[in-house]
Design a protein around this motif. Structure first.
Motif, PDB file in Angstrom:
ATOM      1  N   TRP A 100       0.533  -1.504   0.401  1.00  0.00           N
ATOM      2  CA  TRP A 100      -0.150   0.150  -0.037  1.00  0.00           C
ATOM      3  C   TRP A 100       0.774   1.211   0.248  1.00  0.00           C
ATOM      4  CZ3 TRP A 100      -4.823   1.814  -0.754  1.00  0.00           C
ATOM      5  CH2 TRP A 100      -5.822   0.032  -1.780  1.00  0.00           C
ATOM      6  N   ASN A 101       2.317   1.238   0.259  1.00  0.00           N
ATOM      7  CA  ASN A 101       2.792   2.181   0.164  1.00  0.00           C
ATOM      8  C   ASN A 101       3.257   2.778  -0.902  1.00  0.00           C
ATOM      9  OD1 ASN A 101       2.624   2.965   2.696  1.00  0.00           O
ATOM     10  ND2 ASN A 101       4.704   2.257   3.646  1.00  0.00           N
ATOM     11  N   TRP A 109      -2.620   6.311  -4.652  1.00  0.00           N
ATOM     12  CA  TRP A 109      -4.452   6.535  -4.367  1.00  0.00           C
ATOM     13  C   TRP A 109      -4.592   6.640  -3.121  1.00  0.00           C
ATOM     14  CZ3 TRP A 109      -8.214   4.059  -1.928  1.00  0.00           C
ATOM     15  CH2 TRP A 109      -9.142   4.602  -2.532  1.00  0.00           C
ATOM     16  N   GLY A 110      -4.974   8.517  -3.109  1.00  0.00           N
ATOM     17  CA  GLY A 110      -5.310   8.788  -1.508  1.00  0.00           C
ATOM     18  C   GLY A 110      -4.896   9.606  -0.921  1.00  0.00           C
TER      19      GLY A 110
END
Length: 87
Positions: free
Chosen positions: A80-81, A85-86
């Protein structure tokens, strides 16, 4: 390897770890994984005990759960790192 990213060389400098400027260092992900797994394992221990009524069985389930999910969480965090996105 993960260990290479966490270990310092003899001079106290980071080893050949490539710093990810947009996210956190791997050691932070390890700390988060361990703290979250402690909470999750206590939950698993309690639920296992309530379902089985056996402390030994509940502790066995919680021990396996702790190890496997800590590794899964660490790699989940690192992936996720890399996602922008976001951010």
């Amino acid at each position: 390897m993960i260990v290479d990213q966490l270990v310092l060389d003899r001079n106290g400098a980071k080893s050949k770890y490539r710093s990810d400027k947009k996210s956190e260092r791997p050691i932070r992900s390890v700390a988060k994984a361990v703290s979250w797994r402690i909470i999750g394992t206590l939950d698993t221990l309690l639920i296992s005990y309530l379902l089985t009524g056996e402390v030994v069985v509940a502790a066995s389930i919680a021990s396996i759960d702790f190890v496997t999910k800590m590794f899964l969480y660490f790699f989940h965090e690192r992936i996720w790192n890399k996602v922008n996105w976001g951010k």
